[in-house]
Each structure stands twice: as C-alpha cells, then as structure tokens.
Design a protein around this motif. Structure first.
Motif, mmCIF file in Angstrom:
data_model
loop_
_atom_site.group_PDB
_atom_site.id
_atom_site.type_symbol
_atom_site.label_atom_id
_atom_site.label_comp_id
_atom_site.label_asym_id
_atom_site.label_seq_id
_atom_site.Cartn_x
_atom_site.Cartn_y
_atom_site.Cartn_z
ATOM 1 N N PHE A 160 0.810 -1.223 0.000
ATOM 2 C CA PHE A 160 0.000 0.000 0.000
ATOM 3 C C PHE A 160 0.839 1.268 0.000
ATOM 4 O O PHE A 160 0.340 2.334 0.355
ATOM 5 N N GLU A 161 2.099 1.158 -0.409
ATOM 6 C CA GLU A 161 2.954 2.349 -0.343
ATOM 7 C C GLU A 161 2.402 3.486 -1.190
ATOM 8 O O GLU A 161 2.578 4.661 -0.862
ATOM 9 N N GLY A 162 1.681 3.136 -2.260
ATOM 10 C CA GLY A 162 1.106 4.178 -3.111
ATOM 11 C C GLY A 162 0.064 5.005 -2.373
ATOM 12 O O GLY A 162 -0.053 6.209 -2.593
ATOM 13 N N LEU A 214 9.884 7.325 -1.296
ATOM 14 C CA LEU A 214 8.814 7.472 -2.294
ATOM 15 C C LEU A 214 8.158 8.847 -2.221
ATOM 16 O O LEU A 214 7.584 9.323 -3.194
ATOM 17 N N ARG A 215 8.197 9.462 -1.047
ATOM 18 C CA ARG A 215 7.699 10.826 -0.899
ATOM 19 C C ARG A 215 8.518 11.524 0.166
ATOM 20 O O ARG A 215 8.553 11.012 1.284
ATOM 21 N N PRO A 216 9.138 12.658 -0.097
ATOM 22 C CA PRO A 216 9.230 13.326 -1.397
ATOM 23 C C PRO A 216 10.182 12.576 -2.331
ATOM 24 O O PRO A 216 11.216 12.092 -1.896
ATOM 25 N N LEU A 217 9.817 12.502 -3.607
ATOM 26 C CA LEU A 217 10.536 11.653 -4.546
ATOM 27 C C LEU A 217 11.626 12.423 -5.290
ATOM 28 O O LEU A 217 11.431 13.564 -5.694
ATOM 29 N N ASP A 218 12.745 11.758 -5.449
ATOM 30 C CA ASP A 218 13.915 12.366 -6.074
ATOM 31 C C ASP A 218 13.793 12.248 -7.600
ATOM 32 O O ASP A 218 14.427 11.410 -8.225
ATOM 33 N N TYR A 219 12.966 13.107 -8.200
ATOM 34 C CA TYR A 219 12.781 13.060 -9.656
ATOM 35 C C TYR A 219 14.055 13.376 -10.434
ATOM 36 O O TYR A 219 14.323 12.743 -11.464
ATOM 37 N N PRO A 220 14.865 14.351 -9.997
ATOM 38 C CA PRO A 220 16.044 14.690 -10.812
ATOM 39 C C PRO A 220 16.950 13.493 -11.077
ATOM 40 O O PRO A 220 17.506 13.382 -12.180
ATOM 41 N N ALA A 271 2.007 7.293 -0.101
ATOM 42 C CA ALA A 271 2.764 8.276 -0.881
ATOM 43 C C ALA A 271 1.849 9.320 -1.512
ATOM 44 O O ALA A 271 2.320 10.350 -1.993
ATOM 45 N N SER A 272 0.546 9.079 -1.512
ATOM 46 C CA SER A 272 -0.378 10.057 -2.100
ATOM 47 C C SER A 272 -0.795 11.132 -1.103
ATOM 48 O O SER A 272 -1.563 12.022 -1.451
ATOM 49 N N VAL A 273 -0.307 11.050 0.131
ATOM 50 C CA VAL A 273 -0.774 11.970 1.171
ATOM 51 C C VAL A 273 0.254 13.060 1.460
ATOM 52 O O VAL A 273 1.327 12.773 2.000
ATOM 53 N N GLY A 306 -3.972 1.891 -10.013
ATOM 54 C CA GLY A 306 -3.935 2.762 -8.838
ATOM 55 C C GLY A 306 -2.685 2.616 -7.999
ATOM 56 O O GLY A 306 -2.560 3.268 -6.965
ATOM 57 N N GLY A 307 -1.757 1.773 -8.405
ATOM 58 C CA GLY A 307 -0.538 1.574 -7.615
ATOM 59 C C GLY A 307 0.442 2.726 -7.763
ATOM 60 O O GLY A 307 0.272 3.606 -8.614
ATOM 61 N N PHE A 308 1.499 2.686 -6.951
ATOM 62 C CA PHE A 308 2.460 3.781 -6.924
ATOM 63 C C PHE A 308 3.107 4.017 -8.292
ATOM 64 O O PHE A 308 3.308 5.157 -8.715
ATOM 65 N N GLY A 309 3.412 2.929 -8.999
ATOM 66 C CA GLY A 309 4.098 3.054 -10.282
ATOM 67 C C GLY A 309 3.319 3.875 -11.300
ATOM 68 O O GLY A 309 3.908 4.505 -12.185
ATOM 69 N N GLY A 310 2.001 3.876 -11.191
ATOM 70 C CA GLY A 310 1.176 4.618 -12.141
ATOM 71 C C GLY A 310 1.434 6.110 -12.086
ATOM 72 O O GLY A 310 1.643 6.765 -13.111
ATOM 73 N N SER A 311 1.431 6.663 -10.856
ATOM 74 C CA SER A 311 1.634 8.109 -10.749
ATOM 75 C C SER A 311 3.090 8.453 -11.056
ATOM 76 O O SER A 311 3.388 9.504 -11.623
ATOM 77 N N LEU A 312 4.008 7.554 -10.719
ATOM 78 C CA LEU A 312 5.417 7.781 -11.037
ATOM 79 C C LEU A 312 5.608 7.837 -12.551
ATOM 80 O O LEU A 312 6.284 8.729 -13.088
ATOM 81 N N LEU A 313 4.949 6.915 -13.236
ATOM 82 C CA LEU A 313 5.053 6.872 -14.703
ATOM 83 C C LEU A 313 4.553 8.172 -15.321
ATOM 84 O O LEU A 313 5.194 8.755 -16.203
ATOM 85 N N SER A 314 3.411 8.625 -14.829
ATOM 86 C CA SER A 314 2.823 9.841 -15.381
ATOM 87 C C SER A 314 3.757 11.043 -15.179
ATOM 88 O O SER A 314 3.959 11.858 -16.082
#
Lengths: 332, 324
Positions: free
Chosen positions: B132-134, B239-245, B137-139, B267-275
C-alpha cells in the motif's frame, strides 16, 4: 466563569450571523447551550494542563482564553486567524495555551489525549489532559482503544463526555445500548461521575475531583456532563429529529441565566453588574467581527507552507534541507 | 564496515538512537517478550525497559493515535504496525492526524512520529500479502521510506526518527535475512528524499525500491550477460518526497525506462510515477515507459498460484527485451 459563558454565547451568535452572510464557510457547529461544560471544566484545572476537543470547538478555545479576535478571524479564513486560515471552525488550536485542537474525525483525539498524558507521565510532570468528546463518539472503536490504553497504563487523562442526547441526528436510543455513557468506563475499571452539564458549578466540581485523582497518580477518570445543544448539529441542520417542546424544556435550563441568578441570590454580584458584563462582551465581539472583516486574506503563494516542518526538496539536491519560511520551526 | 542483516540494521538504528536520545520510545504489538513478529525488536526491552519499549494492545488505530499524542507531548515515538495490511486500521490516524496537524494548525507544532511496518509475501493469503505504499505516498504531509539494503535501512531509520515530520517506514519481510555492509560509525544518517544510482549503465534505466531493487539488479546482470544490454539501476529509497532529478537525469542518458514495483497495476504507486516521469522526460524517451507491477488479483495462498503473481526479475528482463 459567567463572563466566559457569555463570551461563548455571543461569539456563537455572531458566528451564525456571519455564516448567514457567507463570511464563514464550510461547516459551522455552535456550542450554544453547552457553554457550562467547557467553562466549568477548563476553570477547574491549571492553565498549563492540556486540552483536546472535537469539532464543536469554539467553546474550548474561548474557555482557555485564546484570543477572541484570532478565533473569529480563523472562521473568516484570514491570515490573522488562530491557524492562519488553514483549519477553520472545526480545527482551532493554540499550542501556547496548551489547547491542542479541534479534531473533526469523531473520536480520533481520544487516544491522542492518552498519548499526550503518557508524555507527561514519562517526564514526571504533574499535568493532566482534558479530552472532550460527545456521546456519539462512544460508539466508535477508537473511543474504546483510547480508554483501554489510558486505563492499562494509568495515565493522567480526564475523559469528558458531553452527553447532549444526539449523535448528529441519531438519538441516544438509536446509537447506544445504554443512555448513561459513564457505564462504558466501568469495563476499563475507570472511576466515573455524572454531572449536570447545564450547571457550571456541577461541572467544575466533577472535573476538579477528576483532575485531582489524575494528578495524584491514580490513573484516568471519566466525567459525563448531561447537556443539550440549543441549535442544530450544524447550520445546515433542519432539526427534523427532535420536537420543539423538548428544545423549549432544555432552554429553560439555560446555564447562563441560571448561573447569573445564583450569583445574584448569593449576593456575589448584582443584576446590573451582569448586564455590564453582557454589554462589555458584546462590544468585544463586535470588535472581533470588525477585526476579522478587516484582516488580510492569506497570501495565495503561501498555500504550500507548513506541509512539512522540515521540507525536503529533491529538486535542489545541492541545497541542504532548509527550515526557511517556517517561523514556528520544528515545534516540540 | 560491518556485515549485518536487514533485520539487525533496523534494530541497531533504534538501539543507537534510543541510547543517544531519551525521548525515543518504541511501541507495538508483541514487541517485548515475543521480540516482534519479525523479531526486529528482540532484546530492546531488556536494555531499555518497558517504559521505553511498550507492549500495546492489538489496536492499530489506538497505537498510532497514542503515538501522535506522545509526539505532541515531546517524545519521539516509533510505532510498529505488525504488517502493512494491519496499517489499514490506522489509516485515519496516519492521514487525518499525523499528516495534517502541522499544516492544519498553521505550523504551530509538528508530529515527529515514525510508523514502522512491513510489506511482503510468503503464502500468507489475500489479507496478509498486500502493498500500500502508493496510498501513503499520495498523502501530502507524510514522508514515505522503503529501504532495500541493510545500510539504507539503518541510515534512513536514523534520519526518520530525527525528522520532525511523520515518516512511514516500510520494511520488507523477504529482506529481513539479507545481509550487507553497514558503516560502523554510530548515528550515520542516509538522507530522506535522495535516490541512489546503484549500478551505472547506458542502454536502459531500471527504477526499483525495497525488494524490487534486488530483482532489478538481478535482471541487470542477466541482461548484460545474455543480451549485452547495459542497465542503469536506481534505488528510489524514498517514495515521498521523490527524487525526480535522479530518475530524469538517468533517462536523459539511457532513453529507456522500466519501473519495477510490487504494487497493483491499477492505482498503484508506479502509475503516478510513470505519469510524472513522462511529463518530465517525454523528449528523452525512445520507447514507452514500461512497468512491472502486480496483476490486479488478490494474492492467493497456494504456492503454485502465488508464484505466478509476485513480480520478479524475469518480468523485468522481458520488459527490457520487448523495448528493443
């Protein structure tokens, strides 16, 4: 105590008026009719004892002496509000006054109060926690989890149940197998008393006894205050679930004139002095409304402030994590 | 460097921080005499006593609510929730209390709380085998950490306990017995919010965290050996805050990306990461971002069925092969 009750009553009247004028948004739950509970309870403990309450929370803030203008400004959503417009009516708090909030998920603050009491016990500080909730909260599992832990670890917390006979629109008979909520404390071997929540002296006496019990290391105590809200659950409530005759009967027990009569009968004060208190409080509230009206809105650019006490920005990896822009710092 | 198991690394972080900071307390179900259901807290009550290592009733919402209050009262609680599946009972306290107070009360106080919990599998059936990490990580207001190695488990837990904000620290049951080198210097933090490039490569980037980091590393070896493909492997760690750079920078070099998770595809974490990565790296990508995730099916008990579902290195290898 008389002045405090009048403050709450007038504050709520002005809040309702501002709500009708759309100056206050969201949900607004008025404490009118229940003033004696917050005022009697808070007056019975030390100023540095801790307080947590539920979403009908204006009474606790004012009873604890939070700034009236900042409370009104919070309802108006202004930067000068107690929580800078982030919390609103249901989430007032003032850490400097040891008032730790308005909690709007029913019952959620019950174990939080127990945890705060544990921190006091851990450091051997002689402080107690007052944890206010309604009869409706006793149907929630979190109520039982909180009481269980407080009793198990002998914690200095006074659980104060405001039994106003309704959990929103559900009657006691619809929400609980017992009508006296203090019975629920028995299973946790917690001493309990019931008091007249329409009589500020009755509440004061009960909470004083409870706080002494907690402070002397004997563990938690349960106080049930029998009370009634004169207005609906919130401003949106058409009150279809209770009859007008019942409301009229309870209004006869109004805690403010009742305590006023007591003060006059015992020659502690005069009717004229009480009238003056009412006038002074009304002037104070008009000033608070004016202050809230004139206060600035929060800066739109500040909307992402306070998400974290220690913001971490991976987008700027060369920068060390910074506390900048957070005057409150990492509290505690 | 000392070689420790992941379990020992988590324990040593708690022990070191409890020795140096008297405000730190532990609480959880069967964490004293029993030593914790995954034996992580074994021996700690003997050293620190029951006032600092608290045996609690089975009451997840109560445990987290209590820990929030203790944090507000000036302590540094580390609450153990036996598995992430049981954390669902405490979601209200995590989301509506811990994550909200600093913001909602205008910065007046923060909630320095760590919730330690565990994801994982092993024939535990549908209610005990979820990720349920996603959700966490959504909060906004939460920090979410998922270490893959003993060194990171220790360093990130130290950082989490010292952090003034609520941190959800998700361990993995299948990693507890893995071993790794851990710096011997006491109190050495790994910063929250920083990913790590754990293997450099030129052809494709594999992003993983927790157990899937090890699967990604294994896939990278197979691809190098069998296909001559050079994989860069990134461990997100936070996973939050995520190191996008770090991820975006890698994609700019490799032009291909595979996201490796155990979370459900929908709805999993990978979906929002992908987007988010697609938004930031679209011009750099030579192929659609691939995602390894759990099929949308509850995890069954039977070993034969369970093995079909748990994401593993073979799926990562196949995802890379489909790209070229």
């Amino acid at each position: 105590m008389y002045r405090k009750m009048v403050q709450i009553r007038h504050f709520e009247d002005h809040a309702a008026e501002a709500y009708a004028q759309a100056k206050v948004g969201g949900f607004l739950h008025l404490y009118i009719g229940e003033e004696a509970v917050a005022v009697g309870a808070v007056a019975a403990v030390r100023e540095d004892d801790h307080i947590l309450g539920h979403y009908r929370d204006h009474g606790y803030a004012l009873a604890r002496g939070c700034d009236v203008k900042a409370c009104m400004a919070e309802l108006f959503g202004r930067e000068t509000g107690l929580c800078h417009g982030r919390g609103g009516s249901m989430h007032l708090a003032d850490a400097t006054k040891h008032f730790w909030g308005g909690h709007a998920i029913v019952g959620s603050h019950i174990p939080i109060g127990a945890g705060m009491a544990y921190a006091m016990q851990y450091r051997e500080e002689p402080l107690v926690v007052l944890d206010f909730f309604g009869d409706g909260a006793t149907g929630n599992g979190i109520f039982h989890e909180g009481l269980n832990m407080a009793a198990l670890w002998n914690l200095p917390v006074v659980f104060i149940c405001e039994n106003n006979l309704y959990g929103m629109g559900a009657t006691l008979a619809e929400e609980s197998p017992v009508s006296d909520m203090m019975i629920k404390a028995e299973g946790y071997t917690m001493p309990a008393v019931q008091c007249d929540g329409m009589d500020v002296l009755s509440v004061y006496g009960a909470v004083q006894q409870a706080a002494e019990h907690c402070r002397s290391g004997k563990g938690p105590f349960f106080v049930e205050a029998m009370t009634y809200r004169f207005r609906g659950h919130s401003m949106a409530d058409p009150e279809l679930y209770r009859d007008k005759e019942e409301v009229r009967r309870w209004r006869e027990l109004d805690p403010i004139p009742r305590f006023g009569d007591f003060l006059v009968q015992h020659r502690i004060t005069s009717p004229q002095e009480l009238a003056e208190v009412n006038e002074e409080v009304e002037a104070e509230m008009l000033e608070a409304v004016r202050f809230a009206d004139d206060s600035p809105w929060p800066d739109p650019d500040s909307v992402d402030r306070w998400i974290y006490a220690k913001p971490i920005n991976p987008e700027a990896p060369e920068e060390a994590p910074s506390m900048a822009g957070d005057p409150a710092g990492a509290a505690t | 460097m000392a070689e420790l198991t992941y379990r020992e690394a988590v324990r040593s972080a708690m022990r070191e921080e409890m020795r140096s900071d008297p405000r730190v307390i532990l609480m959880g179900e069967s964490i004293t005499g029993y030593g914790g259901s995954y034996a992580v807290t074994k021996g700690l009550v003997e050293e620190f006593g029951p006032k600092r290592v608290m045996e609690t009733p089975i009451a997840e919402a109560g445990i987290v609510g209590f820990a929030v209050g203790a944090a507000m009262g000036g302590l540094r609680p580390v609450a153990e929730l036996m598995t992430v599946n049981f954390a669902l009972l405490a979601l209200d306290q995590i989301v509506n209390s811990a994550a909200k107070f600093h913001y909602m009360f205008g910065g007046q106080w923060s909630v320095p709380l760590v919730v330690r919990t565990v994801s994982g599998f092993g024939q535990l059936g549908p209610t005990h085998s979820q990720t349920f990490e996603g959700w966490f990580a959504s909060v906004p207001g939460l920090k979410v950490v998922m270490p893959a190695t003993p060194a990171d488990a220790k360093g990130l837990l130290l950082a989490a306990i010292r952090d003034p904000d609520p941190v959800i620290f998700i361990e993995h049951s299948l990693l507890y017995s893995t071993k790794g080198e851990v710096p011997e210097q006491e109190g050495l933090e790994v910063p929250i919010g920083r990913a790590a490039v754990v293997r450099e490569g030129t052809d494709v980037t594999l992003v993983g965290y927790s157990r899937m980091l090890l699967q990604a590393l294994h896939a990278a070896e197979v691809l190098e050996r069998e296909d001559g493909v050079s994989c860069e492997v990134i461990d997100l760690r936070t996973l939050r805050p995520l190191d996008y750079p770090t991820v975006v920078g890698s994609v700019a070099r490799t032009h291909r990306l595979v996201l490796c998770g155990e979370d459900w595809r929908t709805g999993g974490f990978g979906g929002s990461l992908l987007s988010e990565i697609q938004d930031r790296s679209f011009d750099d990508l030579d192929a659609p971002i691939a995602r390894v995730a759990m099929r949308d099916i509850p995890l069954p008990y039977s070993r034969k069925l369970e093995q079909q579902l748990i994401p593993a290195s073979q799926q990562i290898v196949e995802a890379v092969r489909r790209m070229s």
